[in-house]
Scaffold this motif. Structure first.
Motif, PDB file in Angstrom:
ATOM      1  N   CYS A  21      66.452 -14.092 -21.772  1.00  0.00           N
ATOM      2  CA  CYS A  21      67.393 -14.226 -20.652  1.00  0.00           C
ATOM      3  C   CYS A  21      67.610 -12.917 -19.885  1.00  0.00           C
ATOM      4  N   VAL A  22      67.305 -11.796 -20.514  1.00  0.00           N
ATOM      5  CA  VAL A  22      67.492 -10.503 -19.831  1.00  0.00           C
ATOM      6  C   VAL A  22      66.340 -10.172 -18.881  1.00  0.00           C
ATOM      7  N   LEU A  23      65.247 -10.942 -18.964  1.00  0.00           N
ATOM      8  CA  LEU A  23      64.014 -10.560 -18.271  1.00  0.00           C
ATOM      9  C   LEU A  23      63.869 -11.088 -16.851  1.00  0.00           C
ATOM     10  N   PHE A  24      64.373 -12.301 -16.631  1.00  0.00           N
ATOM     11  CA  PHE A  24      63.938 -13.014 -15.434  1.00  0.00           C
ATOM     12  C   PHE A  24      64.918 -12.972 -14.272  1.00  0.00           C
ATOM     13  N   GLY A  25      64.353 -13.050 -13.068  1.00  0.00           N
ATOM     14  CA  GLY A  25      65.153 -13.121 -11.851  1.00  0.00           C
ATOM     15  C   GLY A  25      64.497 -14.079 -10.877  1.00  0.00           C
ATOM     16  N   ILE A  66      62.237 -19.718  -9.153  1.00  0.00           N
ATOM     17  CA  ILE A  66      63.647 -19.652  -9.561  1.00  0.00           C
ATOM     18  C   ILE A  66      63.671 -19.916 -11.067  1.00  0.00           C
ATOM     19  N   LEU A  67      63.366 -18.858 -11.828  1.00  0.00           N
ATOM     20  CA  LEU A  67      63.260 -19.020 -13.283  1.00  0.00           C
ATOM     21  C   LEU A  67      64.616 -19.181 -13.956  1.00  0.00           C
ATOM     22  N   SER A  68      65.706 -18.806 -13.250  1.00  0.00           N
ATOM     23  CA  SER A  68      67.036 -18.953 -13.852  1.00  0.00           C
ATOM     24  C   SER A  68      67.343 -20.412 -14.196  1.00  0.00           C
ATOM     25  N   LEU A 107      61.095  -3.541 -10.406  1.00  0.00           N
ATOM     26  CA  LEU A 107      61.661  -4.508 -11.342  1.00  0.00           C
ATOM     27  C   LEU A 107      63.048  -4.110 -11.837  1.00  0.00           C
ATOM     28  N   ALA A 108      63.409  -2.839 -11.696  1.00  0.00           N
ATOM     29  CA  ALA A 108      64.767  -2.413 -12.068  1.00  0.00           C
ATOM     30  C   ALA A 108      65.806  -3.231 -11.307  1.00  0.00           C
ATOM     31  N   ASN A 109      65.485  -3.597 -10.067  1.00  0.00           N
ATOM     32  CA  ASN A 109      66.436  -4.323  -9.225  1.00  0.00           C
ATOM     33  C   ASN A 109      66.298  -5.835  -9.252  1.00  0.00           C
ATOM     34  N   TYR A 110      65.120  -6.317  -9.637  1.00  0.00           N
ATOM     35  CA  TYR A 110      64.874  -7.757  -9.507  1.00  0.00           C
ATOM     36  C   TYR A 110      64.462  -8.465 -10.792  1.00  0.00           C
ATOM     37  N   GLY A 111      64.129  -7.717 -11.848  1.00  0.00           N
ATOM     38  CA  GLY A 111      63.617  -8.349 -13.058  1.00  0.00           C
ATOM     39  C   GLY A 111      62.249  -8.968 -12.796  1.00  0.00           C
ATOM     40  N   ASN A 112      61.861  -9.884 -13.673  1.00  0.00           N
ATOM     41  CA  ASN A 112      60.577 -10.567 -13.576  1.00  0.00           C
ATOM     42  C   ASN A 112      60.765 -11.832 -12.739  1.00  0.00           C
ATOM     43  N   THR A 113      60.223 -11.822 -11.524  1.00  0.00           N
ATOM     44  CA  THR A 113      60.371 -12.976 -10.620  1.00  0.00           C
ATOM     45  C   THR A 113      59.101 -13.831 -10.592  1.00  0.00           C
ATOM     46  N   SER A 114      58.291 -13.708 -11.623  1.00  0.00           N
ATOM     47  CA  SER A 114      57.090 -14.526 -11.783  1.00  0.00           C
ATOM     48  C   SER A 114      56.151 -14.405 -10.583  1.00  0.00           C
ATOM     49  N   ARG A 140      67.435  -3.314 -14.649  1.00  0.00           N
ATOM     50  CA  ARG A 140      68.861  -2.981 -14.599  1.00  0.00           C
ATOM     51  C   ARG A 140      69.703  -4.100 -14.003  1.00  0.00           C
ATOM     52  N   GLN A 141      69.088  -4.869 -13.112  1.00  0.00           N
ATOM     53  CA  GLN A 141      69.769  -6.041 -12.545  1.00  0.00           C
ATOM     54  C   GLN A 141      68.742  -7.061 -12.093  1.00  0.00           C
ATOM     55  N   ARG A 142      69.236  -8.259 -11.777  1.00  0.00           N
ATOM     56  CA  ARG A 142      68.357  -9.310 -11.273  1.00  0.00           C
ATOM     57  C   ARG A 142      69.164 -10.169 -10.305  1.00  0.00           C
TER      58      ARG A 142
END
Length: 330
Positions: free
Chosen positions: A156-160, A143-145, A280-287, A43-45
């Motif tokens: 682009c919607v997946l990572f944080g 820092i995947l961004s 992951l709803a709050n942070y996305g995929n942070t590897s 939902r967010q990252r």
């Protein structure tokens, strides 16, 4: 000489200030909150601003972990930084070592993408078991961004961005109950952050390549298929090695890639939903950061208690995957 045991005694995490929800991404690519949420559970990252370095985030997470383990940075013998996105291609672990004041610790980076934290845990364990080092700081941070194509809506919607850390210590009783690590380079092309070369003639007849990196590319379908097949398998194998059955697991802690993967793996292992840790709803995929961030959050919320048995598994680029089963605390 009796075998030296391992305890995971403290955790910490740090994420950037800036939070970006799904709605905000609709300004960049053709997508919707509903589309992202139903397919990924995200939902967010959190996204790092240019002033937020990997080293600073990692140092913040590390200081928390050291404090919660009840030791000081000066007690650390070794720092392992699991990352694919260092601030410096030569490695960022030494910068963190200086930042937190761990003057006697040796420090190095380890790269195994989203499996990095589990690979790092097993690596740290070998140093402790062999009697070389007593106190190890293991960090997972990415820092995947920096490396996402913000025009590619499939990635682009997946990572944080974020960092998580644990302290692992030599201990009388052994709390690391089992592990399994796996790699399959024949499937490498499904998930990449590849070097992008431009050819340059240095002097006549001598060509070199100079360049940067392509953004992340991923075949989502194949990565999903790989995770759902391989992760239950590797956890099963590790349970067998640890002489445990699935009902003895208190928590399933998977790399936070996609809620559908978490659900499918839990279902295959017959682990009830309430035992699955998910943030992951709050942070996305942070590897490499995803497992330690989720662990730290669950510990601080009082969900994970001392002696709880945790089955953790990371999976990702390489392709790499692995599992570790451990009991929390001393």
């Amino acid at each position: 000489m009796h075998n030296i045991g391992i305890a995971i005694t403290g955790s910490g995490s740090a994420v950037p200030e800036t939070s970006v929800d799904n709605e905000a991404l609709t300004a960049l690519v053709e997508t919707s909150d509903e589309w992202i949420a139903t397919r990924t559970g995200i939902r967010q990252r959190r996204l790092a601003n240019p002033a937020e370095s990997l080293s600073v985030l990692a140092a913040r997470a590390s200081s928390q972990a050291i404090a919660s383990a009840g030791i000081s940075a000066a007690d650390l013998d070794l720092i392992i930084l699991a990352t694919s996105t260092p601030d410096d291609l030569f490695g960022s672990a030494c910068q963190i070592q200086a930042e937190i004041g761990a003057t006697k610790a040796v420090a190095f980076d380890l790269t195994a993408a989203c499996s990095g934290f589990i690979f790092g845990m097993v690596t740290a364990a070998q140093y402790i078991r062999s009697g070389v080092y007593q106190n190890v700081l293991l960090i997972g941070a990415d820092i995947l961004s920096r490396w996402v194509d913000w025009q590619d809506r499939s990635t682009c919607v997946l990572f944080g961005d974020g960092a998580g850390a644990v302290v692992m210590q030599a201990n009388e009783s052994d709390r690391l109950l089992g592990f399994t690590l796996k790699s399959d380079g024949s499937q490498n092309h499904f998930l990449n952050l590849a070097y992008q070369a431009s050819c340059q003639e240095l002097i006549p007849n001598v060509n070199i390549s100079q360049g940067k990196y392509h953004p992340i590319t991923m075949n989502g379908k194949e990565v999903y298929r790989f995770a759902v097949q391989k992760v239950p398998e590797v956890i099963d194998k590790t349970l067998f090695q640890a002489n445990l059955n699935v009902d003895q697991i208190d928590w399933l802690l998977l790399h936070q890639a996609n809620q559908r993967i978490l659900d499918a793996v839990a279902q295959r292992l017959n682990i009830p939903k309430e035992k699955v840790i998910s943030n992951l709803a709050n942070y996305g995929n942070t590897s490499a950061a995803s497992i330690p961030i989720a662990l730290d959050e669950a510990v601080r919320q009082g969900k994970i208690k001392p002696n709880d048995i945790i089955a953790a598994s990371g999976f990702g680029a390489g392709l790499t995957w692995g599992a570790a089963i451990f009991q929390w605390g001393r």
